[in-house]
Design an enzyme around this catalytic site. Structure first.
Site, PDB file in Angstrom:
ATOM      1  CE  LYS A 117      -1.615   5.269   1.385  1.00 50.17           C
ATOM      2  NZ  LYS A 117      -1.661   5.237   2.845  1.00 50.17           N
TER       3      LYS A 117
ATOM      4  CG  ASP B 126      -1.949   1.016   1.229  1.00 48.51           C
ATOM      5  OD1 ASP B 126      -2.737   1.023   0.260  1.00 48.51           O
ATOM      6  OD2 ASP B 126      -1.968   1.859   2.155  1.00 48.51           O
TER       7      ASP B 126
END
Ligand code: ADP
Ligand code: ASP
Ligand code: MG
Length: 815
Positions: free
Chosen positions: A680, A676
């Site tokens: 980003k 994750d």
């Protein structure tokens, strides 16, 4: 003398007729005459019945039976029993007459325009007759007048032209000898040879104006089913409002371009005789409505917007048109010969092509006739074959005020453009009182609403949201919209309309806006089955202006639809990272599609939830700055874990605790894997201009090898326990150097990595606590001390707030 006219919608039922009679009562003391249309829908039914007869379909008899029953029922309901029988008999006699004609149509399989006019005349003859009898029964001195006895026309059946000299004389003469209130049939007249004619569909308004003109009435009142002449058709534009006054020319132009509320020719007799026309609502009789008179008024740029469907464009082009005098003359003469009326013309100044808008029903005839007229030129390739484009509409903005005020067309086409509405042709009347544009029929409601917003609600905006995903973020967003609704409307002049909500199972739509906080429950209870294809189809077919698709899911599948959504000119706002962290190709494509379509694609919440990271970065780049490095703690979960992992604690316990508090994904390994965070920083590097793929990123996976794979939560935690010592060793090593563990994302020299590292006491990451995020932007301008963006970077509330902010930004952009 006043002339009142009540349209079909005002006399559609016996109850309506009674309330119309109540409306007329205050007028009865002085001079008044009243024109009536057929009962609502009857003219259409008469046409339909005769078409059935023409086609040899015996069903026409049943339909006629129903029509008869409707009129007989009205008599039975409105007239006392003693008087009923005579009137019922009269109605039956008229219907028998009609039946004979229909039988004739059925037998000879022919229905000429003349016969059709005769058939249509029964609507008004029945309604005015019955209403006159009802009034008499109620003690009013009323008298039925069949307008055919006084209005004289030529014999252009369907749209006969009035012979005013004879007509005026006959009307004046009639009124000399009749003192009772005349109850007059609208729409119908007689030709010189004594045949029944009609004045054109919706022509009862005109009938009333003819009487008003002949009798020099002081006022003409057109009573209908809406609050006067409005800024647009209220059936298509919910926010339309009444225009208190307008000039005859404005009203003529609006009705010519489709505002059905008044028949265009009505204005003529009124204008010549200086008679004001009032448009009033039988459903709201106390309301003043609109007055149409000689002056325009009040500096308003435009008065109204109207539209006309079923239009086709004929495009005549070729080198033969260039500078050749007489081509246009022959073209228009040909159309005139075929009785095709031209609604709009636009010719490029290159004289290479002429574009003509006509009613679609004449497209074939017109094309054939033009090609026949220019057969030689076509053979010599001086003129191309006539191109026909159908399923179009004309939208027109109208107002005396646009004369001498530049910028009207700019505003018009900007509004259409921002909503992705393609304009096929444009024309401006030489009176400068109207600008019309030809658009696809499917776009007409959207075009009207966009124009209405641009001209009448110019500082007010309605955003139409289509929300997919009703988890924590989606729900928080809806609650926020509800809480902020009033404030937004008053301060930002934005209205947020949630048109659709959907989760993975159900979806619910309401064009006028769902009831916000209740919407999710309503959707679960009465929504239809959800799948993205039907959701999209519905969203596209609604075709609302300022539409925004809000994706609050984390689904890959939903992002596969983004390109199609942007292509349809619908903006997207989303916290879902999947689209931007997929292939670079897709990332690029979405941006270029959005750019081409003028749609917005906003995803500030992809990184750092509501923190202004992406916008800040973009603002720096836009103003010419260059990124040197980006460093951040981008996972609220991992930051929570590592800032809670202090001396004496076991790593696995800390993770367990974070999960219990709801800080982690359902499977904490989704956080610990670092994926994750990698997504980003990938998005940030792409924003900074790098063409990286996810695979280019070095990711340190914090899930030990033997904790990966298929296992339950409990199994995972007991497996993780076995690694507590390793994590403790890392922590202790850092602590020995007075450092802390942080899971960092770093972009430097075009390379990106996400990994666990330790930071010194001086480092800005050192003091980061809880689930906060921090991003350091080192750029050419911020080289000595990087720009720091820091704050809560996770959680439904802050993420929803970020999504909301993106939505509002779109609202401000579309203004
Ligand atoms: P009537 O039966 O009274 O003759 P119509 O149906 O002919 O009524 O005309 C009224 C309708 O005209 C309204 O219901 C409305 O939908 C439509 N309309 C179209 N444009 C406008 C406009 N600019 N203002 C008001 N009504 C309009
Ligand atoms: N009844 C006619 C029509 O429907 C005329 C009118 O209503 O004005 O066209
Ligand atoms: Mg009408």
């Amino acid at each position: 003398m006043k002339i009142l006219k009540f349209g079909g919608s005002s006399v559609a039922t016996p109850a309506r007729i009674q309330s119309v009679i109540e409306i007329t009562k205050p007028y009865l003391g002085s001079d008044v005459a009243i024109v009536f249309s057929a009962f609502g829908g009857v003219t259409d039914q008469l046409i339909q019945i005769s078409t059935l007869a023409l086609e040899g379909n015996l069903e026409y008899k049943q339909k006629l039976e129903q029509l008869q029953k409707r009129h007989l029922d009205a008599v039975r309901e409105l007239i006392g029993v003693q008087k009923q029988s005579g009137i019922l008999a009269q109605v039956k006699i008229k219907i028998n007459e009609l039946e004979d004609v229909l039988h004739g149509v059925y037998l000879v399989k022919e229905r000429t325009a003349r016969t059709l006019d005769y058939i249509m005349s029964f609507g008004e003859r029945l309604s005015a007759y019955i209403i006159a009898e009802v009034m008499k029964d109620q003690g009013i001195a009323a008298e039925y007048l069949d307008a055919r006895t006084v209005i004289r026309t030529d014999n252009q059946y369907g749209y006969a032209k009035v012979d005013f000299e004879t007509t005026n004389k006959q009307i004046i003469d009639h009124f000399k000898h009749h003192q009772d209130v005349q109850i007059i049939t609208g729409f119908i007249a007689t030709s010189e040879s004594g045949e029944t004619t009609t004045l054109g569909r919706s022509g009862s308004d005109y009938t009333a104006a003819i009487f008003a003109g002949a009798l020099h009435a002081s006022d003409l009142e057109i009573w209908t089913d809406v609050d006067g002449m409005m800024t647009a058709d209220p059936r298509l534009v919910k926010k339309a409002f009444t225009v208190p006054q307008m000039s005859y020319e404005e009203a003529m132009e609006l009705s010519h371009f489709g505002a059905k509320v008044i028949f265009p020719a009505t204005m003529q007799p009124a204008m010549i005789n200086h008679i004001p026309i009032w448009i009033k609502n039988t459903f709201n009789p106390g309301f003043v409505g609109t007055v149409i008179h000689a002056e325009s008024s009040n500096g308003k740029l435009i008065k109204g917007i109207s539209s006309m469907n079923n239009v086709s464009l004929l495009n005549v082009q070729g080198s033969g048109l260039l500078g050749v005098v007489g081509v246009s003359m022959r073209l228009f003469a040909t159309l005139a010969r075929e009785k095709v009326s031209v609604i709009l013309i636009s010719q490029a100044s290159s004289e290479h092509s002429i574009c003509i808008a006509i009613e679609s029903q004449y497209a074939r005839v017109a094309k054939t006739a033009i090609e026949k007229e220019f057969v030689n030129e076509i053979r010599n390739e001086e003129i191309d074959e006539v191109q026909v484009e159908g399923e179009l509409s004309i939208v027109a903005v109208v107002g005396d005020g646009m004369k001498h005020s530049p910028g009207t067309s700019g505003r018009m086409f900007a509004a259409l453009g921002k909503n992705g509405i393609n304009v096929a042709a444009i024309a401006q009347g030489s009176s400068e009182r109207n600008i019309s544009a030809v658009v696809k029929q499917a776009d007409v409601a959207k075009a009207l609403n966009a124009l209405h917003e641009a001209f009448f609600l110019s500082d007010r905006k309605v955003l139409n949201l289509f929300l997919v995903g009703t988890g924590l973020i989606g729900t928080a967003l809806i609650n926020m919209i509800e809480e902020q609704f009033a404030k937004l409307a008053s301060e930002n002049l934005l209205e947020v309309n949630v048109v659709a909500v959907a989760n993975s199972k159900k979806m619910l739509f309401d064009e006028n806006g769902l009831s916000l906080k209740k919407s999710i429950n309503d959707m679960k209870e009465k929504g239809e089955a959800m799948n993205m294809y039907s959701f999209m189809a519905k969203m596209f077919s609604l075709n609302l202006p300022n539409s925004i698709f809000v994706d609050c899911t984390s689904s890959q599948e939903v992002t596969d639809f983004y390109e199609a959504i942007l292509t349809a000119n619908i903006s997207i706002v989303t916290p879902n990272k999947k689209a931007n962290s997929g292939s670079h190709e897709k990332y690029r494509l979405l941006r270029s599609t959005a750019f081409k379509r003028g749609a917005k694609f906003f995803y500030e919440t992809n990184v750092g939830a509501g923190l202004p990271v992406i916008n800040t970065l973009n603002d720096l780049l836009l103003s010419g700055d260059k990124v040197i490095s980006i460093e951040g703690v981008l996972s609220g979960t991992l930051n929570y874990i590592f800032s809670t992992f202090t001396e004496g604690k076991k790593f696995s316990e800390v993770v367990k605790e974070a999960k219990a508090k709801g800080y982690t994904e359902p499977d904490p390994r989704d956080d610990l894997s670092g994926l994750d965070v990698a997504r980003k920083i990938l998005i940030l590097s792409r924003e900074a201009g790098l063409s990286l793929e996810l695979a280019d990123i070095h990711i340190q996976n914090l899930v030990p090898a033997d904790c990966q794979g298929d296992m339950s939560g409990d199994q995972f935690f007991s497996a993780l326990q076995k690694h507590d010592a390793e994590f403790e060793k890392l922590r202790a090593q850092a602590a020995a150097k007075k450092e802390k563990l942080r899971y960092k994302a770093v972009l430097c020299d075009g390379k990106v990595k996400v990994e666990l590292g330790s930071v010194t006491e001086q480092h800005p990451f050192y003091s980061l606590s809880g689930s906060d995020n921090i991003i350091l932007l080192t750029t050419e301008r911020y080289q000595e001390r990087p720009m720091v963006i820091r704050g809560p970077g996770a959680g439904a509330a802050v993420t929803a707030a970020g999504v909301f902010a993106d939505i509002i930004r779109i609202g401000h952009y579309t203004k």
